[in-house]
Design an enzyme around this catalytic site. Structure first.
Site, PDB file in Angstrom:
ATOM      1  N   THR A  12      -2.745  10.409   0.792  1.00 45.85           N
ATOM      2  CA  THR A  12      -1.735  10.302   1.857  1.00 45.85           C
ATOM      3  C   THR A  12      -2.144  11.058   3.111  1.00 45.85           C
ATOM      4  OG1 THR A  12       0.044   9.977   0.282  1.00 45.85           O
ATOM      5  CG2 THR A  12       0.676  10.916   2.391  1.00 45.85           C
ATOM      6  N   SER A  55      -5.188   8.117  -4.643  1.00 39.53           N
ATOM      7  CA  SER A  55      -5.730   8.797  -5.831  1.00 39.53           C
ATOM      8  C   SER A  55      -5.488   8.013  -7.113  1.00 39.53           C
ATOM      9  CB  SER A  55      -5.222  10.229  -5.930  1.00 39.53           C
ATOM     10  OG  SER A  55      -3.869  10.273  -6.282  1.00 39.53           O
ATOM     11  N   THR A  88      -2.281  13.255  -3.839  1.00 40.58           N
ATOM     12  CA  THR A  88      -1.586  14.220  -4.685  1.00 40.58           C
ATOM     13  C   THR A  88      -1.179  13.652  -6.047  1.00 40.58           C
ATOM     14  OG1 THR A  88       0.503  13.611  -3.648  1.00 40.58           O
ATOM     15  CG2 THR A  88      -0.663  15.506  -2.725  1.00 40.58           C
ATOM     16  N   ASP A  89      -1.123  12.305  -6.147  1.00 42.61           N
ATOM     17  CA  ASP A  89      -0.623  11.726  -7.400  1.00 42.61           C
ATOM     18  C   ASP A  89      -1.444  12.146  -8.614  1.00 42.61           C
ATOM     19  OD1 ASP A  89       1.359  10.463  -5.998  1.00 42.61           O
ATOM     20  OD2 ASP A  89       0.500   8.460  -6.112  1.00 42.61           O
TER      21      ASP A  89
HETATM   22  N1  DAS Z   1      -0.633   7.896  -2.369  1.00 42.72           N
HETATM   23  C1  DAS Z   1      -0.748   9.020  -3.137  1.00 42.72           C
HETATM   24  C2  DAS Z   1      -2.158   9.349  -3.570  1.00 42.72           C
HETATM   25  O1  DAS Z   1      -3.127   8.926  -2.946  1.00 42.72           O
HETATM   26  C3  DAS Z   1       0.026  10.234  -2.784  1.00 42.72           C
HETATM   27  C4  DAS Z   1      -0.647  11.306  -1.987  1.00 42.72           C
HETATM   28  O2  DAS Z   1      -1.765  11.273  -1.561  1.00 42.72           O
HETATM   29  O3  DAS Z   1       0.052  12.281  -1.766  1.00 42.72           O
HETATM   30  O4  DAS Z   1      -2.206  10.085  -4.523  1.00 42.72           O
END
Ligand code: DAS
Length: 344
Positions: A12, A55, A88-89
């Site tokens: 993100t 991710s 973050t995922d």
């Molecule tokens: N879209 C998600 C990812 O790439 C969320 C993020 O990056 O915070 O994990």
């Protein structure tokens, strides 16, 4: 000034809304840094873009490539620390994979800090710049940690073993399960570690693997719920799983149908690791009814202790990656998971 090497993989933090209104990967790492010129006051920065993906699209192959990129950066005497930027995922999976698979020799004791953002790059109140700022500060100051791989989000420093994303959207989405964070980066830019920062409770034994590996063994996760049957576990065995993590109920319990399927898998030398779907507490042999933890232990299943299923899966993959084709898997997995107790 010290140099920090930043490896970008997307997330993100690098996403923008396109002309069709879809939020997708867009900015390169270099473009992100150009928008935050104040970072250059903290450290010299070198960058590397391994990929630019959500991710959810990361793979074991990318993890192994990232691990090699980190080792190469740490071998460079001019580099004080490494920041890895990702979505973050799955950040907690990557940080655990790196923490469990990098030895002190691999990192030369240099800090490896994972960060990302909960808000995309084109939001007015994006948290990416702050998180990057904190991660760089940490990478230049967190030396002499026994296990130097950590996550830093929202100013909180989390140990790899404990960190979990527990909210879908909030900027303070990350917590340290079972523990408090190991430290923080204050608003004034001071890095503070809470004592004792090097205790075993935050640590995972290092599992050495061959540096040239390009894949990890297939390990599946099977969730348990009321009415779960043996189908998912049997399909996983048929599809070639080398080990299976069962995300069981409570302290590590399941029903007689799944129990029977587990018994058959164990007879085929497919290790079964029992984790819990509970947020906190250990998976352990607690009950003696059929499918209770005590009966699972009796037939040869082992327990993930405090590791959630997705981290237990990675730990099992690394253990399996240490074996040759003809070695027995169950004893090695059992011994490996038993070591987690010594590091509770
Ligand atoms: N879209 C998600 C990812 O790439 C969320 C993020 O990056 O915070 O994990």
């Amino acid at each position: 000034m010290q140099r920090v090497h930043i490896i970008f993989t997307g997330g993100t933090i690098a996403m923008r809304t396109n002309a069709e209104g879809l939020l997708v990967p867009a900015s390169s790492g270099e473009a992100l840094l150009q928008a935050i010129p104040q970072l250059k006051k903290i450290a010299d920065i070198s960058t590397e873009q391994l990929c630019n993906v959500a991710s959810a699209h990361l793979t074991a192959e990318i993890w192994l490539q990232t691990r090699r990129a980190i080792m190469a950066a740490c071998a460079d005497e001019g580099v004080a620390g490494v920041v890895l930027v990702q979505g973050t995922d799955t950040l907690e999976e990557t940080v655990f994979f790196l923490d469990a698979s990098l030895s002190p020799e691999n990192t030369r004791g240099k800090p490896i800090v994972l960060t990302g953002a909960m808000r995309n790059a084109d939001e007015a109140n994006a948290d990416g710049p702050d998180n990057l700022h904190n991660a760089i500060l940490l990478a230049v100051s967190a030396h002499s940690l026994e296990k130097p791989v950590m996550a830093c989000m929202f100013g909180r420093i989390h140990a790899a073993r404990a960190v979990q994303k527990h909210h879908t959207t909030r900027t303070d989405a990350f917590v340290s399960t079972h523990h408090t964070p190991i430290g923080q980066v204050t608003d004034a830019g001071e890095v503070v570690f809470f004592e004792p920062r090097n205790t075993a409770s935050h640590q995972t034994p290092t599992l050495r693997i061959a540096d040239e590996l390009n894949q990890l063994p297939k390990v599946d996760i099977i969730p348990i719920y009321v009415g779960a049957n043996e189908d998912a576990l049997n399909s996983s065995v048929a599809a070639g799983a080398q080990a299976i993590v069962v995300q069981a109920l409570g302290a590590g319990n399941l029903n007689p149908s799944v129990f029977a399927a587990i018994e058959q898998a164990l007879q085929k030398d497919i290790p079964i690791i029992i984790a819990t779907r509970c947020w906190e507490g250990n998976a352990e042999p607690h009950y003696g009814y059929i499918g209770g933890g005590q009966t699972l232990e009796k037939i040869g299943a082992c327990f993930a202790h405090d590791l959630p299923a997705h981290k237990a899966r990675i730990y099992a993959q690394l253990l399996l990656a240490q074996l040759d084709k003809d070695s027995k898997k169950r004893p090695h997995i059992q011994q490996g998971f038993a070591q987690l107790v010594a590091h509770p």
